[in-house]
Structures are given as C-alpha cells and as structure tokens.
Design a protein around this motif. Sequence first.
Motif, PDB file in Angstrom:
ATOM      1  N   PHE A 160       2.118   4.502  -9.144  1.00 42.44           N
ATOM      2  CA  PHE A 160       0.757   3.962  -9.213  1.00 42.44           C
ATOM      3  C   PHE A 160       0.727   2.496  -9.618  1.00 42.44           C
ATOM      4  O   PHE A 160      -0.362   1.939  -9.791  1.00 42.44           O
ATOM      5  N   THR A 161       1.869   1.824  -9.791  1.00 42.13           N
ATOM      6  CA  THR A 161       1.864   0.411 -10.147  1.00 42.13           C
ATOM      7  C   THR A 161       2.077  -0.443  -8.898  1.00 42.13           C
ATOM      8  O   THR A 161       2.644  -0.001  -7.901  1.00 42.13           O
ATOM      9  N   ARG A 162       1.661  -1.690  -8.994  1.00 38.43           N
ATOM     10  CA  ARG A 162       1.845  -2.625  -7.886  1.00 38.43           C
ATOM     11  C   ARG A 162       3.332  -2.870  -7.634  1.00 38.43           C
ATOM     12  O   ARG A 162       3.768  -3.006  -6.486  1.00 38.43           O
ATOM     13  N   ALA A 163       4.111  -2.897  -8.713  1.00 38.42           N
ATOM     14  CA  ALA A 163       5.553  -3.115  -8.573  1.00 38.42           C
ATOM     15  C   ALA A 163       6.197  -2.005  -7.759  1.00 38.42           C
ATOM     16  O   ALA A 163       7.089  -2.251  -6.938  1.00 38.42           O
ATOM     17  N   SER A 164       5.757  -0.767  -7.948  1.00 38.67           N
ATOM     18  CA  SER A 164       6.346   0.331  -7.171  1.00 38.67           C
ATOM     19  C   SER A 164       5.935   0.253  -5.705  1.00 38.67           C
ATOM     20  O   SER A 164       6.681   0.679  -4.815  1.00 38.67           O
ATOM     21  N   GLY A 165       4.752  -0.309  -5.423  1.00 41.19           N
ATOM     22  CA  GLY A 165       4.357  -0.539  -4.034  1.00 41.19           C
ATOM     23  C   GLY A 165       5.256  -1.563  -3.376  1.00 41.19           C
ATOM     24  O   GLY A 165       5.638  -1.425  -2.198  1.00 41.19           O
ATOM     25  N   ARG A 166       5.633  -2.599  -4.122  1.00 43.82           N
ATOM     26  CA  ARG A 166       6.553  -3.601  -3.582  1.00 43.82           C
ATOM     27  C   ARG A 166       7.915  -2.986  -3.273  1.00 43.82           C
ATOM     28  O   ARG A 166       8.513  -3.257  -2.231  1.00 43.82           O
ATOM     29  N   ARG A 167       8.399  -2.161  -4.198  1.00 44.92           N
ATOM     30  CA  ARG A 167       9.705  -1.539  -3.978  1.00 44.92           C
ATOM     31  C   ARG A 167       9.690  -0.652  -2.738  1.00 44.92           C
ATOM     32  O   ARG A 167      10.646  -0.630  -1.956  1.00 44.92           O
ATOM     33  N   ALA A 168       8.600   0.080  -2.552  1.00 41.89           N
ATOM     34  CA  ALA A 168       8.496   0.951  -1.384  1.00 41.89           C
ATOM     35  C   ALA A 168       8.477   0.138  -0.098  1.00 41.89           C
ATOM     36  O   ALA A 168       9.134   0.502   0.897  1.00 41.89           O
ATOM     37  N   ALA A 169       7.731  -0.964  -0.092  1.00 45.26           N
ATOM     38  CA  ALA A 169       7.666  -1.805   1.102  1.00 45.26           C
ATOM     39  C   ALA A 169       9.032  -2.412   1.411  1.00 45.26           C
ATOM     40  O   ALA A 169       9.435  -2.511   2.582  1.00 45.26           O
ATOM     41  N   GLU A 170       9.753  -2.825   0.383  1.00 39.53           N
ATOM     42  CA  GLU A 170      11.093  -3.375   0.599  1.00 39.53           C
ATOM     43  C   GLU A 170      12.015  -2.326   1.204  1.00 39.53           C
ATOM     44  O   GLU A 170      12.844  -2.627   2.071  1.00 39.53           O
ATOM     45  N   GLU A 171      11.877  -1.082   0.751  1.00 36.70           N
ATOM     46  CA  GLU A 171      12.683   0.007   1.329  1.00 36.70           C
ATOM     47  C   GLU A 171      12.351   0.218   2.796  1.00 36.70           C
ATOM     48  O   GLU A 171      13.251   0.405   3.632  1.00 36.70           O
ATOM     49  N   LEU A 172      11.071   0.180   3.144  1.00 36.09           N
ATOM     50  CA  LEU A 172      10.674   0.345   4.543  1.00 36.09           C
ATOM     51  C   LEU A 172      11.253  -0.765   5.415  1.00 36.09           C
ATOM     52  O   LEU A 172      11.709  -0.516   6.531  1.00 36.09           O
ATOM     53  N   LEU A 173      11.239  -1.990   4.921  1.00 33.60           N
ATOM     54  CA  LEU A 173      11.756  -3.112   5.700  1.00 33.60           C
ATOM     55  C   LEU A 173      13.277  -3.052   5.830  1.00 33.60           C
ATOM     56  O   LEU A 173      13.835  -3.436   6.862  1.00 33.60           O
ATOM     57  N   ARG A 174      13.957  -2.573   4.784  1.00 39.69           N
ATOM     58  CA  ARG A 174      15.416  -2.442   4.862  1.00 39.69           C
ATOM     59  C   ARG A 174      15.837  -1.430   5.927  1.00 39.69           C
ATOM     60  O   ARG A 174      16.905  -1.548   6.539  1.00 39.69           O
ATOM     61  N   ASP A 175      14.990  -0.433   6.140  1.00 41.80           N
ATOM     62  CA  ASP A 175      15.325   0.633   7.075  1.00 41.80           C
ATOM     63  C   ASP A 175      15.065   0.251   8.528  1.00 41.80           C
ATOM     64  O   ASP A 175      15.252   1.076   9.436  1.00 41.80           O
ATOM     65  N   GLY A 176      14.580  -0.953   8.769  1.00 43.14           N
ATOM     66  CA  GLY A 176      14.336  -1.394  10.135  1.00 43.14           C
ATOM     67  C   GLY A 176      12.905  -1.854  10.315  1.00 43.14           C
ATOM     68  O   GLY A 176      12.267  -2.352   9.387  1.00 43.14           O
ATOM     69  N   ALA A 177      12.406  -1.671  11.528  1.00 44.33           N
ATOM     70  CA  ALA A 177      11.031  -2.083  11.819  1.00 44.33           C
ATOM     71  C   ALA A 177      10.067  -1.299  10.947  1.00 44.33           C
ATOM     72  O   ALA A 177      10.231  -0.090  10.762  1.00 44.33           O
ATOM     73  N   PRO A 178       9.059  -1.951  10.381  1.00 39.20           N
ATOM     74  CA  PRO A 178       8.100  -1.227   9.531  1.00 39.20           C
ATOM     75  C   PRO A 178       7.266  -0.261  10.357  1.00 39.20           C
ATOM     76  O   PRO A 178       7.148  -0.398  11.578  1.00 39.20           O
ATOM     77  N   PRO A 179       6.672   0.739   9.724  1.00 40.14           N
ATOM     78  CA  PRO A 179       5.795   1.659  10.442  1.00 40.14           C
ATOM     79  C   PRO A 179       4.522   0.959  10.895  1.00 40.14           C
ATOM     80  O   PRO A 179       4.235  -0.172  10.483  1.00 40.14           O
ATOM     81  N   SER A 180       3.751   1.644  11.726  1.00 36.85           N
ATOM     82  CA  SER A 180       2.480   1.080  12.176  1.00 36.85           C
ATOM     83  C   SER A 180       1.423   1.100  11.083  1.00 36.85           C
ATOM     84  O   SER A 180       0.465   0.331  11.134  1.00 36.85           O
ATOM     85  N   ALA A 181       1.580   1.981  10.112  1.00 40.89           N
ATOM     86  CA  ALA A 181       0.589   2.083   9.031  1.00 40.89           C
ATOM     87  C   ALA A 181       1.262   2.591   7.770  1.00 40.89           C
ATOM     88  O   ALA A 181       2.195   3.399   7.828  1.00 40.89           O
ATOM     89  N   VAL A 182       0.776   2.104   6.632  1.00 37.17           N
ATOM     90  CA  VAL A 182       1.187   2.610   5.321  1.00 37.17           C
ATOM     91  C   VAL A 182      -0.082   3.055   4.598  1.00 37.17           C
ATOM     92  O   VAL A 182      -0.977   2.237   4.342  1.00 37.17           O
ATOM     93  N   ILE A 183      -0.161   4.334   4.292  1.00 37.83           N
ATOM     94  CA  ILE A 183      -1.272   4.897   3.523  1.00 37.83           C
ATOM     95  C   ILE A 183      -0.762   5.065   2.096  1.00 37.83           C
ATOM     96  O   ILE A 183       0.225   5.760   1.869  1.00 37.83           O
ATOM     97  N   ALA A 184      -1.408   4.415   1.144  1.00 36.27           N
ATOM     98  CA  ALA A 184      -0.952   4.480  -0.247  1.00 36.27           C
ATOM     99  C   ALA A 184      -1.915   5.326  -1.076  1.00 36.27           C
ATOM    100  O   ALA A 184      -3.124   5.365  -0.812  1.00 36.27           O
ATOM    101  N   ALA A 185      -1.369   5.987  -2.092  1.00 37.73           N
ATOM    102  CA  ALA A 185      -2.166   6.896  -2.916  1.00 37.73           C
ATOM    103  C   ALA A 185      -3.045   6.181  -3.924  1.00 37.73           C
ATOM    104  O   ALA A 185      -3.881   6.823  -4.562  1.00 37.73           O
TER     105      ALA A 185
END
Length: 369
Positions: free
Chosen positions: A255-280
């Motif tokens: 639920f922190t902004r920092a954890s959102g950044r970490r998740a986005a970095e993981e998505l980018l490391r895995d290749g092309a980002p998804p078409s959408a990110v739905i966050a809780a």
Amino acid sequence: MSKAATVYDVAAHAGVSIATVSRVLRSPDAVRPATRERVLDAVTALGYVPSGSARGLAERRTGVLGLYFPGFDAAEDAPALDVLSSAGAAAPPFTVVEDEGEPGAPVTSMLFLDEVLRGAELEAWKQGFVLMVGVGRDDPDRSTVRDMAGRVDGLMVLASSVPDDVLARLARRIPVVVLSGPPRGDDYDHVTVSNAEAMGELTRHVLAQVGEGAVAFLAGPADSPDAEQRREGVVAAVAASGRATEELRLLRGDFTRASGRRAAEELLRDGAPPSAVIAANDQMALGVVDVLHRAGVRVPDDVLVTGFDGIDAAALSVPPLTTIRQPMIELGRAAVQVLARRLEEPEAPPAVVRLPLQILLRESSARPS
C-alpha cells in the motif's frame, strides 16, 4: 435541606436511561427532540445540577472513544531526531539541496488512515466525546489495544488489525466497531464499503479499453481484508470477460508508493510492460506512474494505470489518476456514530453500515483514439 437530585432521579422522572440523560447534557443535538425535551423538563423540575465526575461514575463512562490502528513501519525509515543534542549548536536555519524528483516519501503512505482519523475526530467532537488514538507499532501481544480498552467507553478498530481472540475478549468488556473488511457473521458492528463490486466494475472498464492487451494487478497485503476483496473483484471480472485468470499478472505491494515503484520496476525488467496496471490503492498506482514516466513509458498511451481510495494526490498527478473514491472521512464519522448508538442501545442487533463508493474515470485509463 432537601437532598440534591441525582442523575438517577432525572432518568426516572423522564423515563429514560441515565446514559440518555448524560447524552442530552453533553451533546443535546445528538438526541431525538422529544426525548431531549423530556430530559430537560426533568432537569428543570428537579433542579438537577450535573456533576461531570458524578455523572461519569454513575454511568461507568469515561466520555472517551478509542480508535486503534495497526502498526506501520514507514515512519521508522525517517532519520533520527535528537533535539537536545543540537542545543547551542551553530546549525544553519535552512539548507538548499538538489531535488531528485522522488515524490511520496515513506511517511506519506498513510493518507487513507489520516482521513479516517479526521472524520472520527470531527464526529467525536460533535457527539461530545474525546477521541483516543492508539497505534500498535511493535505491539505483538496487542498490549496497546488492551490498555486502550480499559480507558475508553468503546473501541473502533481496522479489520484484522487485532487478532480474533483478542478482539472477542475486548468486546466482552466494551462495544467494538470494525472498520472496513467484510462482516463475517460476528457480533460486532461494522462500517464498510463494497470493495469487490467497485473494483470489478473498474476492471471491466479497463478490459474494454485494452482489448486483448495484457493486464497486471498490483494487490495489497494478503492479510488485509480490503486488499483481498479488491483482488477478488479483479479476478472475478477477468474470469467473466472470458479471459483465463492465469493471464492476469499478479504482484503484491504494501500500500505504499515505494512498493508501487518496485512493482513497476519488476514489470519493466521482465520485458515490455502490460497494457494496463490496476493497483489496489492510489499510493501504489502513483508509484507505478513514477517509474513508467522515468522509463519513457507514456500513461495512458502505452500503459493504463488505475488506483483505489481517491486521495487528493490522485487528482493532481500527471495524468490525473482513475480511481475509486472511498468515503474516507465518512468512514471515520460513521464509525463514531455507530459506536455512540451502541452505547445508547447495547442490546440492539449488530449493525452493518455500508457506505457508497465512486468510480472516478480520469485520463490515466482513457486509451487515446
């Protein structure tokens, strides 16, 4: 000399409980007009002069309501502050630094709870109560909430912030209201929202925008009832759309902004980002936007992003964030209202108050035509 009238005399004369007499004297606007008039007429007829200490003893009331939050570690990341050691030092009155463009320091992660607290504080004042706030930081045996229970007339807690066995013992002593999370057939009063239904509707909107594009869901902590309801809403909407739920990329944050950044970095490391990110929640969604922006990934042109909560920062982000607005202040106010009513009517059946949500469609989820 005749004996002075007591609160018991007033209650008997008016045909009400001593708790109602106290409410009329403490916060008359919170009592029905007809009842209020009967009590005030009795006060006048008997010449009753209320004593705050006597009234509290007679009712076994403190006039204090408790609001308990679970512990959060964000503030522990802040640098230590030793005011005394700097006394007399020739420290500069200010400093100038280069801003690294990292919005959302860890201590800003509790915006939702800030608003709930504000609402509870406002309503407690209106109802004539004092609000005591406890934070269970480093509190594995829940000694903080146990101590609070001995000092307040009733207690408001976030769902799952207190173990079930501890909560059950507390509820045998004082009224308990549970904030957020689904009612589970217990005997507590609940104030909640329809997390799963609203998140399902938002997910359907996102799926309609991205077509066959990949979707990631950034979930909250697994032990958060709200987070799990939102996850269930997303998964159900994906399944109803005909997609395999295995196609939904699931990540977890706290639920922190920092954890959102970490998740986005993981998505980018895995290749092309998804078409959408739905966050809780909004804080994690804003963290995703931070990283995508730095990486040159455009929102919403390349990736749609949505959140949940409706904090002010979501409307001010670039682009403005699509979100589900929670009635955060109203959650706090409703919890106090329910608790005050429970103190007046201790034998009433458990109440479930479900407050409405608003889905706010903004630029971050609008696929350009």
